[in-house]
Design an enzyme around this catalytic site. Structure first.
Site, PDB file in Angstrom:
ATOM      1  N   HIS A 149      -1.197   5.206   9.661  1.00 29.46           N
ATOM      2  CA  HIS A 149       0.086   5.906   9.629  1.00 29.46           C
ATOM      3  C   HIS A 149      -0.037   7.251  10.344  1.00 29.46           C
ATOM      4  O   HIS A 149       0.126   8.306   9.750  1.00 29.46           O
ATOM      5  CB  HIS A 149       0.557   6.093   8.187  1.00 29.46           C
ATOM      6  CG  HIS A 149       0.733   4.813   7.431  1.00 29.46           C
ATOM      7  ND1 HIS A 149      -0.338   4.126   6.885  1.00 29.46           N
ATOM      8  CD2 HIS A 149       1.838   4.076   7.137  1.00 29.46           C
ATOM      9  CE1 HIS A 149       0.111   3.025   6.271  1.00 29.46           C
ATOM     10  NE2 HIS A 149       1.427   2.981   6.417  1.00 29.46           N
TER      11      HIS A 149
ATOM     12  N   HIS B 298       0.827  -1.218   0.000  1.00 32.52           N
ATOM     13  CA  HIS B 298       0.000   0.000   0.000  1.00 32.52           C
ATOM     14  C   HIS B 298       0.862   1.269   0.000  1.00 32.52           C
ATOM     15  O   HIS B 298       0.569   2.226   0.706  1.00 32.52           O
ATOM     16  CB  HIS B 298      -0.994  -0.014   1.178  1.00 32.52           C
ATOM     17  CG  HIS B 298      -0.372  -0.068   2.549  1.00 32.52           C
ATOM     18  ND1 HIS B 298      -0.990  -0.712   3.602  1.00 32.52           N
ATOM     19  CD2 HIS B 298       0.773   0.448   3.054  1.00 32.52           C
ATOM     20  CE1 HIS B 298      -0.253  -0.583   4.698  1.00 32.52           C
ATOM     21  NE2 HIS B 298       0.817   0.118   4.382  1.00 32.52           N
TER      22      HIS B 298
END
Length: 289
Positions: free
Chosen positions: A59, A12
């Protein structure tokens, strides 16, 4: 009952999202990577799921170093693309499936896995880049992803992170949860992140293609043995961010052969280096149970 009919595995990388959003997919650098997903986009149309359980890592958008759950399941009705510092990606909002998500939480927690219940969060590239790769580009204003998505976030950022064995066992518990849901749903489970990469320190830029491809071999053929690989091997062989690959074991643990059924069918395999100093791996396994 609901059933898991396939698992999907993909990196990703945030730069993939940027290449898509900035119209760079036909550039020489990016063209080979995106060609590897041409089959996958057609496969998604031909094998459209009712729901995707998408395993990813946040993240520092929904969570921060102040609080990071080991496992967290999204139970909201919808999720907005996160602003990761340069504005949200121009993609549609993600529609959830609160009923199935809440059922999975209930079932998995009763199987002694502690999940954090998340009723509101934005989702970052860890979730939206796999959707773009598998589903193609979507109109952010009038478009929609082809099916509801249940975000399932895993901490692979702040140590201690869960072991591969713990993730593999969690996948088995998720399959049991899905199969006990009293609605006829075709469910896919996706494991995302990885493959080998390191973003900092003396080994920044590390890519280990041989180890990555052996990981793919073992994920297909001997996942129970692969689940025993310790953290130190991921870090040593695949870099500090290579630990994201434990998330693939959640998706693999949810396949029928792990519960005693026949081996899955390998529908597609792809590997490419580099993509912004990262190795990109991709598999589609169709459940035969």
């Amino acid at each position: 009952m609901a059933r898991i009919t396939a698992s999907v595995y993909t990196s990703h990388v945030p730069a993939i999202g940027a290449a898509l959003d900035l119209g760079k997919t036909k550039e020489d650098y990016w063209k080979p990577l995106f060609a590897g997903y041409d089959f996958s986009k057609q496969w998604m149309k031909d094998n459209k799921p009712d729901v995707v359980i998408l395993v990813f890592n946040d993240h520092a958008t929904a969570f921060s170093l102040d609080m990071i759950p080991t496992f967290a399941i999204g139970t909201a009705a919808e999720y907005q693309p996160a602003d990761e510092g340069w504005g949200p990606r121009p993609v549609p909002k993600v529609v959830g499936h609160p009923e199935l998500a809440s059922h999975i939480a209930q079932s998995v927690i009763q199987q002694d896995f502690d999940l954090t219940i998340v009723n509101k969060m934005d989702v970052d590239h860890g979730l939206t880049v796999p959707l773009s790769l598998m589903c193609g580009e979507q109109d952010p204003k009038n478009g929609a992803w082809p099916c509801p998505v249940i975000p399932f976030a895993v901490n692979v950022v702040q140590y201690p992170v869960p072991s591969g064995q713990r993730c593999f066992n969690l996948g088995r518990a998720i399959r049991e949860a899905v199969e006990s849901f009293d609605e006829d749903l075709n469910v896919h489970i996706w494991g995302t992140g990885g493959m080998s990469h390191q973003l900092q320190g003396a080994r920044a830029g590390l890519i280990n293609a041989d180890w990555d491809n052996k990981f793919l071999d073992r994920l297909i053929a001997e996942p129970a043995e692969l689940a025993k690989v310790p953290h130190i091997e991921y870090v040593r062989e695949a870099g500090s961010e290579g630990i994201e690959l434990v998330m693939w074991l959640i998706a693999r643990g949810a396949m029928g052969d792990v519960a005693g059924g026949p081996a899955p069918k390998l529908a597609h395999r792809f590997f490419h280096v580099p993509a912004s100093n990262t190795a990109v791996g991709h598999l589609i396994l169709e459940d035969q149970a």
